[in-house]
Design a protein around this motif. Structure first.
Motif, short mmCIF file in Angstrom:
data_model
loop_
_atom_site.label_atom_id
_atom_site.label_comp_id
_atom_site.label_asym_id
_atom_site.label_seq_id
_atom_site.Cartn_x
_atom_site.Cartn_y
_atom_site.Cartn_z
N ALA A 3 0.84 -1.19 0.00
CA ALA A 3 0.00 0.00 0.00
C ALA A 3 0.87 1.24 0.00
O ALA A 3 2.05 1.18 0.37
N PRO A 4 0.32 2.40 -0.39
CA PRO A 4 1.06 3.65 -0.24
C PRO A 4 1.43 3.84 1.23
O PRO A 4 0.61 3.58 2.12
N LEU A 5 2.64 4.26 1.51
CA LEU A 5 3.11 4.38 2.88
C LEU A 5 2.23 5.31 3.70
O LEU A 5 2.00 5.07 4.90
N GLU A 6 1.71 6.35 3.07
CA GLU A 6 0.88 7.31 3.80
C GLU A 6 -0.39 6.67 4.37
O GLU A 6 -0.91 7.11 5.40
N CYS A 23 6.11 6.49 -1.12
CA CYS A 23 6.69 5.14 -1.23
C CYS A 23 5.58 4.10 -1.10
O CYS A 23 4.49 4.40 -0.62
N LEU A 24 5.85 2.90 -1.54
CA LEU A 24 4.96 1.77 -1.31
C LEU A 24 5.52 0.94 -0.15
O LEU A 24 6.72 0.74 -0.05
N TYR A 25 4.63 0.48 0.72
CA TYR A 25 5.02 -0.36 1.85
C TYR A 25 4.54 -1.79 1.61
O TYR A 25 3.34 -2.02 1.40
N ILE A 26 5.45 -2.74 1.64
CA ILE A 26 5.09 -4.16 1.47
C ILE A 26 4.71 -4.73 2.83
O ILE A 26 5.54 -4.85 3.73
N SER A 32 8.64 7.06 -5.08
CA SER A 32 10.06 7.29 -4.78
C SER A 32 10.80 6.03 -4.37
O SER A 32 12.03 6.03 -4.28
N GLY A 33 10.05 4.97 -4.09
CA GLY A 33 10.69 3.73 -3.69
C GLY A 33 9.71 2.76 -3.06
O GLY A 33 8.49 2.99 -3.04
N VAL A 34 10.26 1.67 -2.53
CA VAL A 34 9.47 0.61 -1.89
C VAL A 34 10.14 0.27 -0.57
O VAL A 34 11.38 0.26 -0.48
N CYS A 35 9.36 -0.02 0.47
CA CYS A 35 9.94 -0.31 1.78
C CYS A 35 9.19 -1.45 2.46
O CYS A 35 8.09 -1.84 2.04
N MET A 36 9.78 -1.97 3.54
CA MET A 36 9.19 -3.09 4.25
C MET A 36 9.84 -3.24 5.62
O MET A 36 10.93 -2.72 5.87
N LEU A 37 9.17 -3.96 6.50
CA LEU A 37 9.69 -4.24 7.83
C LEU A 37 10.64 -5.43 7.79
O LEU A 37 10.38 -6.43 7.11
N ALA A 70 14.50 -0.34 2.74
CA ALA A 70 13.93 0.44 1.64
C ALA A 70 14.79 0.35 0.39
O ALA A 70 16.02 0.26 0.48
N LEU A 71 14.13 0.35 -0.74
CA LEU A 71 14.78 0.50 -2.03
C LEU A 71 14.33 1.86 -2.56
O LEU A 71 13.16 2.04 -2.94
N SER A 72 15.23 2.82 -2.54
CA SER A 72 14.89 4.18 -2.94
C SER A 72 15.28 4.43 -4.39
O SER A 72 16.39 4.08 -4.81
N PHE A 73 14.38 5.03 -5.15
CA PHE A 73 14.67 5.39 -6.55
C PHE A 73 15.27 6.78 -6.66
O PHE A 73 15.89 7.10 -7.67
N ASP A 74 15.08 7.60 -5.62
CA ASP A 74 15.52 9.00 -5.71
C ASP A 74 16.21 9.53 -4.45
O ASP A 74 16.34 10.73 -4.27
N GLY A 75 16.62 8.61 -3.57
CA GLY A 75 17.29 9.03 -2.34
C GLY A 75 16.36 9.22 -1.16
O GLY A 75 16.80 9.47 -0.03
N THR A 76 15.05 9.08 -1.37
CA THR A 76 14.08 9.20 -0.28
C THR A 76 14.28 8.08 0.73
O THR A 76 14.46 6.92 0.35
N LYS A 77 14.22 8.42 2.03
CA LYS A 77 14.42 7.42 3.08
C LYS A 77 13.30 7.50 4.11
O LYS A 77 13.32 8.36 4.99
N PRO A 78 12.33 6.62 4.01
CA PRO A 78 11.28 6.56 5.04
C PRO A 78 11.89 6.07 6.36
O PRO A 78 13.03 5.58 6.39
#
Length: 220
Positions: free
Chosen positions: A33-36, A47-50, A82-87, A121-129
């Motif tokens: 889902a969208p991280l927000e 970002c997307l959160y897995i 901007s990227g994809v992230c997960m726990l 996180a895998l960032s496409f543009d340097g964004t870091k959640p």
């Protein structure tokens, strides 16, 4: 139960939530889902959160995990994310997505907690959640067994009933707290991925507990 999961999912789809299952008898799927709007105490933008990338039993080792991950990454790029992230965790947890697979795709540790969890996180543009600050508080107030849970996972209902049954048998006080809004999820005092267990002022796990594990915990 599956019906509860479906009802939860129906509402989340309006928020951009994705559930993709491969034709493998339900044993290979990804959910993100969208991280927000992800029901986790994590902060970040675009970002997307897995939540879960799950491949089990005989379906392991056949490339299903790779297909699902690549679908998510392609979808993130197509949506201008901007990227994809997960726990993640220092030690792989049974109910967390495979960190080895994510590392192969370039996911990196962008935040940690003092109690062994990582944010990947895998960032496409340097964004870091990052983890929300409320996940890193040292003080805890949960003396009795306390469990936060959501309706996202179809196994949650039976786990909640198991907790009730075992605690009543052992005459152990307990508190079950449904996480039924996004605001509650974002404000949780520890990491969360549908389920979070506290006991004697300690955060124990995000893993679902079977009867044996729960009894061991309550006897400690």
């Amino acid at each position: 139960m599956v019906e509860t999961k479906r009802a939860w999912l129906k509402e989340r789809l309006k928020e951009g939530h994705v559930f993709r299952k491969l034709d493998a008898k339900g044993a290979a799927f990804i959910e993100y889902a969208p991280l927000e709007t992800a029901w986790v105490p994590v902060e970040g933008e675009n970002c997307l959160y897995i939540y879960c990338l799950w491949v089990t039993g005989e379906f392991k080792g056949k490339g299903y995990g790779k297909q699902l991950m690549e679908y998510c990454l392609a979808n993130a790029r197509a949506r201008g994310k901007s990227g994809v992230c997960m726990l993640g965790a220092e030690k792989q947890k049974a109910w967390l997505s495979d960190q080895v697979l994510s590392e192969k795709y370039g996911f990196e540790i962008v935040d940690t907690t003092p109690y062994g969890y990582r944010f990947l996180a895998l960032s496409f543009d340097g964004t870091k959640p990052r983890f929300a600050e409320n996940t890193k508080r040292l003080e805890m107030e949960h003396q009795e067994l306390t469990i936060y849970y959501s309706a996202q996972c179809p196994y949650i209902h039976q786990s909640v009933e198991l907790v009730r049954k075992i605690c009543q048998e052992m005459e152990t006080p307990y508190t079950l707290i449904p996480v039924d809004t996004l605001e509650k999820a974002k404000a949780l005092p520890r990491v969360f991925n549908n389920w979070a267990v506290f006991y004697r002022e300690k955060f124990m796990t995000v893993n679902l507990l079977d009867a044996a594990a729960l009894k061991r915990l309550l006897k400690e």
